[in-house]
Write an enzyme that holds these catalytic residues in place. Sequence first.
Site, PDB file in Angstrom:
ATOM      1  N   ASP A 165       0.813  -1.211   0.000  1.00  0.00           N
ATOM      2  CA  ASP A 165       0.000   0.000   0.000  1.00  0.00           C
ATOM      3  C   ASP A 165       0.846   1.260   0.000  1.00  0.00           C
ATOM      4  OD1 ASP A 165      -2.641   1.197   0.105  1.00  0.00           O
ATOM      5  OD2 ASP A 165      -2.127   1.828   2.143  1.00  0.00           O
ATOM      6  N   LEU A 246      -7.790   6.564   2.813  1.00  0.00           N
ATOM      7  CA  LEU A 246      -7.819   7.667   1.849  1.00  0.00           C
ATOM      8  C   LEU A 246      -6.543   7.793   1.030  1.00  0.00           C
ATOM      9  CD1 LEU A 246      -9.493  10.404   4.089  1.00  0.00           C
ATOM     10  CD2 LEU A 246     -10.545   9.160   2.203  1.00  0.00           C
ATOM     11  N   ARG A 247      -5.594   6.840   1.223  1.00  0.00           N
ATOM     12  CA  ARG A 247      -4.337   6.960   0.485  1.00  0.00           C
ATOM     13  C   ARG A 247      -4.574   6.891  -1.022  1.00  0.00           C
ATOM     14  NH1 ARG A 247      -0.982   3.579   3.234  1.00  0.00           N
ATOM     15  NH2 ARG A 247      -0.235   5.325   4.483  1.00  0.00           N
ATOM     16  N   ALA A 248      -5.525   6.069  -1.461  1.00  0.00           N
ATOM     17  CA  ALA A 248      -5.814   5.973  -2.891  1.00  0.00           C
ATOM     18  C   ALA A 248      -6.341   7.298  -3.433  1.00  0.00           C
ATOM     19  CB  ALA A 248      -6.824   4.855  -3.147  1.00  0.00           C
ATOM     20  N   THR A 251      -3.397   9.803  -3.605  1.00  0.00           N
ATOM     21  CA  THR A 251      -2.451   9.420  -4.662  1.00  0.00           C
ATOM     22  C   THR A 251      -3.046   9.647  -6.042  1.00  0.00           C
ATOM     23  OG1 THR A 251      -1.475   7.739  -3.209  1.00  0.00           O
ATOM     24  CG2 THR A 251      -1.075   7.516  -5.565  1.00  0.00           C
TER      25      THR A 251
END
Length: 575
Positions: A165, A246-248, A251
């Site tokens: 991830d 919320l990393r997606a 990014t």
Amino acid sequence: MPVVEFPFTAVIGQHALKTALLLNAVNPRIGGVLISGPRGSAKSTLARALAAILPESSRGPSPFVTLPLGASEERLTGSLDLHKVLAEREAIFNEGLLAKAHGGVLYVDEVNLLPDTLVDLLLDVAASGTNIVERDGISHSHSARFSLIGTMNPDEGELRPQLLDRFGLCLEQPTSIKVEERIAIVRQREAFDRAPDAFVEQHADEQQALTQRIERAREQLEAVTAPTWVYEQIAKRCEAAGVEGLRADVTWHRAAQAHAAWRGGDVIDQTDIDTVAPWVLSHRRTQEETPPSSNNPPPAPPSEQSGGGSPPAGSKGKPESGAGQPGDAGQWGAMPPVNQTLQTEAAAIPEAQMLPGIQRGAAEGGARKGHQLGQGAYKRTLPPAPRLDTFATLVANRGAWPWQTLRYRPARAGQPKVHLVLLDTSGSTLGQRLLGRAKGWVESLARQAYLGREQMAVFGFGNDAITPLLARQRAPKTLAARLNQAGGGGGTPLRRMILQAGQLVRQWQRHEPGLAIYTYLITDGRTRESLAGLAPLGDCLVLDTEGSRVKRGKGARLARELGARYRTLPTKEFT
């Protein structure tokens, strides 16, 4: 003598991978690129070639640092000068690879084979952006912000989900190449091998032009704006893909912004969003996304394993056109899949909670010769042993020999665990809603594994085919949607499923010696096949789903043949 790398611009094809690497060079905050693919697909060639086209920063050339698989912890994090500490009582820091990579790229070839100790250190630094080295009260810290670029061959083992991830983008290389491209690639390689310096000089102008374009895109990056609909679409598509956290979203926005800057635009448009979508979601999605209607639909993401996926190579699954024909092979005959949703009342039996760390004796399920522990006996997995800290020991003894005092590093806790579930979805499991009950038990196991931050992989076998329902990854918060997509029917390819599972177990054990594997064969035992002579599946539990008092299946016999423990699925919850 420095090694001459193959020029980035001379690599034929690979447009998607080139674009992803260039976008990461434009905006390093994207978080790096993971390149997954078979051997010989130019993964390492392109990754290493990126170093030559990175623009210089205010501190000089952008660093491109390679992390070897055999590197020590001190080589990665840096160390304190032992001689200075002992002789002059002065703490001098010798920088490691993390310090050298600051502001540039840290590259790891075969990142999935990186030792867990180095992975843990990378995760700590990637999360904080700071590397801290401490020894007996002496501490040193420095900034360590870098883009992580890794390559891996999925056939050689999976990547830990925590590290997976951390990669902003992930690309899966194609397994086949057109004949014309093969010929052109070989010719290019031969020309480079004959005269590397001359070959690089031929592409110098193209390389320089690419560097200048990266510089222009970096300058343009801050001016790129995003309309409100961009945030809304990214959020909805992330939700539809079932990504966690919320990393997606972050990014995706950064990558789309970099793509807009790369093409010279000042506003993010649909093309920017769709181009980077598969690279952002491929390693994060937990369910298939329904593409939004637009004039520029997003390209199909890399293949994801889902309940409706096709059987893997070698599974010899029946084609859809033949399903349901009376003449089809299979012990129960092939038939159109019948959906049976999971029973949410199902609760995991205590054995599932007992498995990690404790092995039950094989009195009820039978054990392989040489592994029997006796009636009711238990074998507890020993905790990892502490390691001698040479530096701390030398300091404690002030350099004297022999050592009178020993210092140890604390053992790393948290042995990685994988729960491998083999779910019988054949026609015989449809009666009395056995399949629905079994799905409920698997869902309960997934919830426990999620809370323990453990990994999980699920395969269904029925209709004379093997269907991957969940590729190995950190257990999701819920498996209900995937499990409900798995229809039941047809024959029971049990022996083929056990053979494939055995290959997986041996592959994981070979590449991850410390991995704990817990296998669950969930079946009603209605098969004529024998499992005698097959390789063990790690710590295995056969869970018999047949609910009748007089059992027509052979669950207990299958457990004995596998050397596994045997339990029946409780029925009192389903009154």
